[in-house]
Scaffold this motif. Structure first.
Motif, short mmCIF file in Angstrom:
data_model
loop_
_atom_site.label_atom_id
_atom_site.label_comp_id
_atom_site.label_asym_id
_atom_site.label_seq_id
_atom_site.Cartn_x
_atom_site.Cartn_y
_atom_site.Cartn_z
N PHE A 55 -21.55 46.71 19.30
CA PHE A 55 -21.02 45.77 17.49
C PHE A 55 -19.82 46.47 17.12
CE2 PHE A 55 -24.73 43.64 16.38
CZ PHE A 55 -24.97 42.67 16.39
N THR A 103 -35.82 39.64 19.88
CA THR A 103 -36.44 38.62 19.08
C THR A 103 -36.57 38.19 17.99
OG1 THR A 103 -38.86 37.43 20.11
CG2 THR A 103 -38.67 39.54 19.85
N ARG A 154 -32.64 31.35 17.38
CA ARG A 154 -31.56 30.68 18.32
C ARG A 154 -31.42 30.69 19.70
NH1 ARG A 154 -25.83 33.22 16.52
NH2 ARG A 154 -26.30 32.94 14.07
N ASN A 155 -31.98 31.46 21.30
CA ASN A 155 -31.89 31.25 21.80
C ASN A 155 -33.20 31.88 22.86
OD1 ASN A 155 -32.37 31.05 24.79
ND2 ASN A 155 -30.40 33.15 24.87
N ASN A 161 -34.69 33.70 24.19
CA ASN A 161 -35.73 35.11 23.91
C ASN A 161 -37.26 35.24 22.74
OD1 ASN A 161 -33.40 36.21 24.37
ND2 ASN A 161 -32.14 35.55 22.50
N PHE A 164 -22.96 43.51 8.96
CA PHE A 164 -22.15 42.48 9.78
C PHE A 164 -22.72 42.00 10.71
CE2 PHE A 164 -23.99 45.02 12.80
CZ PHE A 164 -24.27 46.24 12.57
N CYS A 165 -23.81 41.88 10.56
CA CYS A 165 -24.69 40.63 10.97
C CYS A 165 -24.66 38.92 10.13
CB CYS A 165 -26.64 40.97 10.92
SG CYS A 165 -27.03 42.51 11.43
N CYS A 187 -22.20 36.02 11.20
CA CYS A 187 -23.17 35.06 12.24
C CYS A 187 -24.37 34.38 11.49
CB CYS A 187 -23.45 35.54 13.93
SG CYS A 187 -21.73 36.51 14.21
N HIS A 188 -25.44 36.00 11.19
CA HIS A 188 -26.62 34.94 10.92
C HIS A 188 -26.65 34.77 9.42
CE1 HIS A 188 -28.51 35.82 13.97
NE2 HIS A 188 -27.79 37.10 14.47
N THR A 243 -19.83 32.52 17.11
CA THR A 243 -20.30 32.24 19.60
C THR A 243 -20.97 30.51 19.20
OG1 THR A 243 -23.00 32.92 17.55
CG2 THR A 243 -21.59 34.38 18.91
N GLY A 284 -34.13 40.33 10.27
CA GLY A 284 -33.31 40.19 11.29
C GLY A 284 -34.29 40.15 13.01
C1 HEC Z 1 -20.75 38.00 16.28
C2 HEC Z 1 -22.12 37.43 15.80
C3 HEC Z 1 -23.61 37.49 15.88
C4 HEC Z 1 -24.36 39.04 15.04
C5 HEC Z 1 -22.74 39.67 14.23
C6 HEC Z 1 -25.23 39.44 14.73
N1 HEC Z 1 -25.72 38.47 15.64
FE1 HEC Z 1 -27.51 37.60 16.11
N2 HEC Z 1 -27.50 37.04 17.91
C7 HEC Z 1 -26.35 36.31 18.01
C8 HEC Z 1 -26.31 35.05 18.64
C9 HEC Z 1 -25.13 34.28 19.17
C10 HEC Z 1 -27.82 35.13 19.53
C11 HEC Z 1 -28.07 34.15 20.24
C12 HEC Z 1 -27.58 35.05 22.06
C13 HEC Z 1 -28.40 35.05 23.26
O1 HEC Z 1 -28.10 34.00 23.57
O2 HEC Z 1 -29.46 35.42 23.80
C14 HEC Z 1 -28.28 36.41 18.48
C15 HEC Z 1 -29.46 36.52 18.93
C16 HEC Z 1 -30.65 37.58 17.98
C17 HEC Z 1 -31.69 37.78 17.62
C18 HEC Z 1 -32.85 37.69 18.55
C19 HEC Z 1 -33.37 35.94 18.53
C20 HEC Z 1 -32.75 35.09 18.92
O3 HEC Z 1 -32.43 34.08 17.60
O4 HEC Z 1 -31.89 34.55 20.43
C21 HEC Z 1 -31.80 38.59 17.26
C22 HEC Z 1 -32.88 39.97 17.16
C23 HEC Z 1 -30.86 38.95 16.42
N3 HEC Z 1 -30.19 38.24 16.89
C24 HEC Z 1 -30.59 39.89 15.51
C25 HEC Z 1 -29.07 40.51 14.67
C26 HEC Z 1 -28.93 41.33 13.91
C27 HEC Z 1 -30.52 41.87 13.57
C28 HEC Z 1 -27.05 41.42 13.84
C29 HEC Z 1 -26.71 42.40 12.70
C30 HEC Z 1 -27.42 44.22 13.43
C31 HEC Z 1 -27.22 40.32 13.98
N4 HEC Z 1 -27.65 40.19 15.34
C32 HEC Z 1 -25.49 40.19 14.55
C33 HEC Z 1 -24.72 36.08 17.35
C34 HEC Z 1 -24.92 37.24 16.67
#
Ligand code: HEC
Length: 280
Positions: free
Chosen positions: A50, A148, A155-156, A159, A204-205, A208-209, A232, A245
């Motif tokens: 990150f 997960t 999202r995917n 997972n 920072f999460c 995107c989320h 993304t 999350g």
């Molecule tokens: C740059 C954008 C971005 C950021 C910032 C980000 N994520 Fe995600 N996250 C994604 C994407 C895209 C996926 C699907 C990835 C894949 O295809 O496996 C994902 C998948 C996940 C998953 C797996 C489950 C799923 O939805 O497929 C978890 C849990 C998750 N994110 C948690 C977090 C957390 C907690 C944070 C911060 C600590 C975070 N993410 C930050 C883009 C982001």
């Protein structure tokens, strides 16, 4: 002669199983320490991924710190900063293999990382963990690392959580534990140690989320032009700071944890038996 050798080997196996069984308790608590450390090492690496997003995504420039020994040193620094303790001694084959697999994953992404056309490379922790788990499987290490969430929040589809992960996530909703360790579980019907750490959404999460107002793509744009699609390409979930999350799920097959060399290191079996096996 052959018979007596067979008898000796048989006796050794009995001896071995006796020692292994009698140390069941310490073995399981040792596994807990180990699986926690694997999870922390992984957490440190995702924190690093990150933090290095701008370096990963920048066009041109020196990116050598993302590879090889320099990358591992940065993981170690990130680990020590995040968990406020020394990086574990790399005296287990599984640790060194894990670090080596991390280097390999970065190496596999070298062309992508140095691609000067793409402004977003898509190398984020979730993809890193997916590729790392594949790598560990290829190497036959019996360690699985996965991000997960509940099926409704995923999202995917790759997972998606299994039953054990769903139960672990539900248990956090009831008791406010920080992590969940299970020494009597299985994965693919194979006895395994399993560990789950829940994650709260940090700032920072939200890039995107979170909600469109956190989307870096919307900076400087009028609200009417804000995109709900994150960098993304996924639709943003509108989650808020501190929301659940998902989490990190780590599995280690028991058979891979109990490598003979480790039994020797931990003095679970006699030195003599260790020498005997070393001679094999
Ligand atoms: C740059 C954008 C971005 C950021 C910032 C980000 N994520 Fe995600 N996250 C994604 C994407 C895209 C996926 C699907 C990835 C894949 O295809 O496996 C994902 C998948 C996940 C998953 C797996 C489950 C799923 O939805 O497929 C978890 C849990 C998750 N994110 C948690 C977090 C957390 C907690 C944070 C911060 C600590 C975070 N993410 C930050 C883009 C982001």
């Amino acid at each position: 002669m052959v018979k007596s050798v067979t008898r000796v080997i048989f006796l050794f196996s009995c001896l071995l199983s006796f020692f292994v069984n009698s140390s069941e308790v310490s073995k399981d608590s040792d596994a807990k320490v180990f699986i926690t450390e694997v999870s922390n090492i992984y957490m440190a690496s995702s924190y690093l991924i990150f933090k290095q997003q701008s370096l990963i995504n920048q066009k041109g420039g020196d990116k050598s710190t993302l590879f090889g020994k320099a990358f591992i040193n940065n993981i170690k620094n990130a680990y020590e900063a995040k968990f406020n303790t020394k990086f574990p001694k790399e005296n287990r084959r599984l640790y060194t293999s894990l670090l080596k697999a991390m280097i390999d994953v970065m190496e596999d992404n070298r062309t992508l990382i140095y691609d000067d056309e793409l402004s977003f490379k898509g190398l984020i922790p979730a993809t890193f963990s997916f590729q790392l788990s594949e790598k560990l499987t290829q190497k036959g290490l019996g360690v699985k690392i996965k991000f997960t969430n509940f099926a409704s929040s995923i999202r995917n589809k790759l997972n998606l959580p299994d039953q054990w992960e769903v139960a672990a996530m539900k248990s956090f909703k009831q008791n406010k534990e920080k992590s969940y360790f299970d020494d009597e579980s299985t994965l693919n019907n194979i006895p395994a140690y399993r560990y789950f750490v829940p994650m709260k959404l940090e700032r920072f999460c939200l890039n995107c989320h979170g909600t469109p107002q956190h989307n870096p793509l919307n900076v400087g744009l009028d609200k009417s032009q804000w995109s709900k699609i994150d960098v993304t390409g996924f639709e943003m979930e509108n989650w808020e700071l501190g929301d659940f999350g998902g989490g990190l799920s780590v599995t280690i097959y028991k058979k891979d944890f109990l490598e003979l060399e480790e039994l020797c290191e931990l003095n679970y079996i006699s030195t003599f038996a260790c020498h005997f096996f070393a001679l094999e």
